[in-house]
Design an enzyme around this catalytic site. Structure first.
Site, mmCIF file in Angstrom:
data_model
loop_
_atom_site.group_PDB
_atom_site.id
_atom_site.type_symbol
_atom_site.label_atom_id
_atom_site.label_comp_id
_atom_site.label_asym_id
_atom_site.label_seq_id
_atom_site.Cartn_x
_atom_site.Cartn_y
_atom_site.Cartn_z
ATOM 1 N N GLU A 141 7.992 6.942 -0.347
ATOM 2 C CA GLU A 141 9.104 6.092 -0.775
ATOM 3 C C GLU A 141 9.856 6.824 -1.877
ATOM 4 O O GLU A 141 9.229 7.560 -2.654
ATOM 5 C CB GLU A 141 8.580 4.757 -1.310
ATOM 6 N N HIS B 14 10.370 -2.115 -0.259
ATOM 7 C CA HIS B 14 9.398 -2.392 -1.330
ATOM 8 C C HIS B 14 9.942 -3.467 -2.292
ATOM 9 O O HIS B 14 10.156 -3.206 -3.477
ATOM 10 C CB HIS B 14 9.069 -1.100 -2.097
ATOM 11 N N ARG C 229 -0.037 -0.994 0.006
ATOM 12 C CA ARG C 229 0.456 0.353 -0.260
ATOM 13 C C ARG C 229 0.577 1.101 1.057
ATOM 14 O O ARG C 229 -0.270 0.960 1.957
ATOM 15 C CB ARG C 229 -0.498 1.111 -1.183
#
Ligand code: DGY
Length: 347
Positions: A272, A292, A243
């Site tokens: 994000e 991601h 993360r």
């Protein structure tokens, strides 16, 4: 004697349309399923409206599940099923206080995500991103012995921060590429045939590649900051598929620009999505950034939705959830910058 009328089917709200796999379709054969229809993700007020009166909520890891959402859903809500492994967007205490089970998707995405961690290691260390960029700019001239030089992974020491399913899957890949593997986990000091437990500081100072595999919690937010980067070898590579908030991005950029770190690869960022092409993270030649995509294969994303659907079915049919998250205090969503808590280091 029966009245002939049947009870209304429980409502299940799904926070995106067109999720992969057959999980949502299967839910629709048993429950009243309402999926968000917008092309952009629902904002909190829209998600709250969608959730009203539902017994189960199927959401993504990027959706925020907090007390206002749980209250908006109302007293019928029994389960929130995340189609993700990460749960930093969920207020587990608020869910536990309302008797709502929260589930996630362990077991189905480790191999796929470990592939991306390995890809980032190779891209960053062998400078593949910079090589492709140079090619696209028409800069591939005569063959030179000193062009696009990177560092070998064979013989390097791979240090894993956290030692869960994804880290173990990366340990297997690392061993296959001829790396020595070591790991740090604050509570489990477990050596195995692949990897040796080391103290946190030893991991930083002796690893050639440091790969982050922790969830984002109050304990891990900002875990890799300027001080930790300064402990790493100047020839080291940092990779993060966990993360974003675990790594201080300003400190990382400063270390790369100052030549104090060889390279880095990030699949996750503190904020994000990042859509500004002028983002300083995208401009740093020794930093490879991916949007991601750790679990982004057709089969794995379908398996994640399928498992989330299974968790909903299990709870709505009165059984235990196969993949519950503990409602433990201290598991609340973490702010991106909080003081480091030494306990992670296990020392
Ligand atoms: C996960 O499962 O946590 C991935 O980051 C996708 O949300």
């Amino acid at each position: 004697m029966t009245s002939g009328t049947s009870l209304p089917r429980p409502r299940v709200a799904v926070s995106r349309a067109g999720l992969p796999g057959a999980g949502v379709e299967r839910l629709a054969t048993r429950y009243q399923v309402t999926a968000w229809e917008g092309t952009a993700p629902p904002v909190p007020a829209e998600l709250a409206r969608l959730a009203q009166g539902c017994s189960a909520l199927l959401v993504l890891g990027t959706d925020r599940v907090d007390a206002p959402l749980l209250d908006a859903a109302g007293p019928d809500l029994r389960v929130v099923a995340l189609a993700s492994m990460g749960y930093d967007g969920v207020d587990l205490d608020a869910a536990a206080a309302r008797g709502v089970v929260v589930t996630h998707t362990p077991g189905v995405l480790a191999e796929t995500t470990a592939d991306i961690a390995m890809a980032l290691i190779l891209m960053a260390r062998r400078r593949l991103g910079a090589s492709v960029d140079a090619l696209r700019r028409g800069e591939w001239g005569a063959f030179r012995m000193d062009a696009f030089l990177g560092l070998d992974v064979q013989g390097a020491t791979l240090g894993l921060i956290g030692y869960g399913q994804i880290a173990r899957a990366l340990a297997r890949r690392g061993a296959g590429f001829g790396m020595r593997v070591q790991h740090h986990h604050p509570r489990r000091r477990d050596d195995d045939e692949l990897s040796r437990w080391v103290p946190f500081d030893e991991l930083l100072t002796t690893s050639d590649i440091v790969s982050v595999h922790t969830p984002l919690t109050h304990e891990t937010a900002g875990l890799i900051g300027a001080a930790e980067l300064a402990r790493m070898k100047p020839t080291a590579t940092l990779v993060n598929t966990g993360r974003g908030g675990v790594v201080d991005e300003d400190a990382l950029l400063a270390a790369l620009r100052g030549g104090r770190l060889h390279s880095a690869g990030l699949d996750v960022m503190a904020d994000e999505p990042r859509s500004d092409p002028a983002d300083p993270l995208f401009a740093e030649p020794r930093l490879v950034v991916l949007p991601h995509v750790g679990s982004a294969t057709e089969a794995t994303r379908a398996a994640m939705v399928d498992l989330a659907a299974h968790n909903i079915e299990a709870v709505l049919e009165g059984g235990p959830a196969p993949n519950p998250l503990p409602g433990a205090p201290g598991r609340r969503p973490a702010p991106h910058r909080v003081q480091k808590i030494p306990s992670f280091r296990g020392e």
